[in-house]
Design an enzyme around this catalytic site. Structure first.
Site, mmCIF file in Angstrom:
data_model
loop_
_atom_site.group_PDB
_atom_site.id
_atom_site.type_symbol
_atom_site.label_atom_id
_atom_site.label_comp_id
_atom_site.label_asym_id
_atom_site.label_seq_id
_atom_site.Cartn_x
_atom_site.Cartn_y
_atom_site.Cartn_z
ATOM 1 N N ILE A 60 44.099 -72.384 81.913
ATOM 2 C CA ILE A 60 44.519 -73.139 80.736
ATOM 3 C C ILE A 60 45.705 -72.510 80.017
ATOM 4 O O ILE A 60 46.413 -73.187 79.261
ATOM 5 C CB ILE A 60 43.328 -73.281 79.743
ATOM 6 C CG1 ILE A 60 43.639 -74.275 78.626
ATOM 7 C CG2 ILE A 60 42.954 -71.917 79.165
ATOM 8 C CD1 ILE A 60 43.891 -75.683 79.071
ATOM 9 N N TYR A 61 45.987 -71.230 80.240
ATOM 10 C CA TYR A 61 47.064 -70.564 79.506
ATOM 11 C C TYR A 61 48.405 -71.186 79.882
ATOM 12 O O TYR A 61 48.846 -71.115 81.042
ATOM 13 C CB TYR A 61 47.104 -69.068 79.807
ATOM 14 C CG TYR A 61 45.909 -68.282 79.324
ATOM 15 C CD1 TYR A 61 44.988 -68.812 78.424
ATOM 16 C CD2 TYR A 61 45.686 -66.979 79.771
ATOM 17 C CE1 TYR A 61 43.902 -68.086 77.984
ATOM 18 C CE2 TYR A 61 44.597 -66.236 79.334
ATOM 19 C CZ TYR A 61 43.711 -66.799 78.449
ATOM 20 O OH TYR A 61 42.620 -66.063 78.023
#
Length: 328
Positions: A60-61
């Site tokens: 998700i980063y």
């Protein structure tokens, strides 16, 4: 640098892990303060030079671009066998109703996407980012076990959940003869010590490694000496407000004590904060985040420090119970 195993596993990591949330395309995802590949490379290579071999990221980063940057740099400049890569899975990556969670379908899809971005054949430590209330834990743990059997994952870990959930996952795996988690990555620092109630005693009892995230409270515990300057992350980080605004009055008392001890010892607040964490037997490796080489070098010096019992008592004495919004 010092090294130890994560809990009772055979996976050996540096005493500090480098979190890679700071690295990524700032046009992707919600973090406007992330560093591009050129800026990230300087920090990542310096970290390796300082002995850090444990790099933690998540799909998700910056919507995958953190993994891409880490993969590019390891592939170009480092030996894969010298690196421990940890990445996480759970959050929604797209607007599709199938995106996110810990279903068998999503785990098998997301591992392949992470492997492509990281330019590697396997993940050393694959971590479920949160508990999934909509997927039976039996389905999740069997899928994770199958990923290990397929050779795509070496070890599995968990992050930020209630102790009963972590215990249930371990019980399900043990009863079925599946691979169990070796680590818990929780929110833990001088101003957020709620994990001392249940999660940390369980990890200590059963031999699971503990790898705290936000060990410096997103900069709040690094407010003197070299790290007192404002940064774009501090100015735009909404998560810091979400985690800490409610307890800010009590936190200021703890931070004041931290700064007093740091000044007396001629150290930075970051160094003393990390030395406090490293004094805890259960802590395998705090996950530090840096946006400058100067911050990184300062943080790494904490590995050489030891606090007296009196220092630890003074640092801990003002703590009051906190809410845990990251587990809501």
């Amino acid at each position: 640098m010092q090294y130890n195993n994560i809990g009772n596993s055979g996976l050996k990591v540096s005493r500090l892990g480098l979190g890679c949330m700071s690295f990524g395309d700032n046009q992707r995802g919600s973090h406007s303060w992330t560093l591009d590949e050129r800026e990230s490379r300087e920090i990542l290579l310096k970290a390796f030079d300082l002995g850090i071999n444990y790099f933690d990221t998540a799909n998700i980063y910056s919507l995958g671009s953190s993994e891409e940057i880490l993969g590019n740099i390891i592939n170009k400049y480092l030996l894969r066998e010298d690196i421990v890569i940890s990445t996480k899975v759970y959050e929604k990556i797209t607007d599709s109703p199938l995106s996110g969670g810990l279903s068998r379908k999503e785990l098998f899809y997301q591992i392949d996407q992470s492997l492509k971005r990281l330019k590697t054949d396997y993940i050393d430590l694959y971590v479920i980012h949160r508990w999934d209330p909509y997927t039976p834990i039996e389905e999740t743990m069997e899928a994770l076990n199958d990923l290990i059997k397929l050779g795509k994952v070496r070890y599995i870990g968990a992050s930020s959940m209630r102790a009963w959930q972590f215990i249930k996952a371990q019980y399900v795996s043990k009863m079925n003869g599946w691979s169990q988690f070796i680590s818990m990555q929780s929110h833990y620092n001088l101003i957020s010590r709620e994990e001392e109630r249940e999660m940390i005693p369980f990890c200590e009892s059963e031999g699971f490694g503990f790898t705290p995230w936000s060990p410096l409270a997103r900069g709040k515990l690094a407010s003197n000496n070299i790290m007192e300057e404002n940064t774009s992350r501090k100015e735009s980080d909404k998560v810091q407000k979400w985690l800490y605004d409610e307890s800010s009055s009590n936190d200021r008392t703890i931070i004041s004590t931290l700064q007093k001890i740091s000044t007396e010892k001629g150290l930075s607040s970051a160094q003393v904060s990390l030395a406090w964490l490293l004094s805890k037997k259960v802590v395998s490796a705090p996950i530090i985040g840096c946006t400058t080489v100067r911050q990184l070098v300062d943080n790494v010096k904490s590995v050489e420090l030891s606090l007296s019992p009196a220092d630890i008592v003074e640092l801990e004495s003002s703590y009051l119970p906190h809410n845990t919004p990251e587990l809501s």
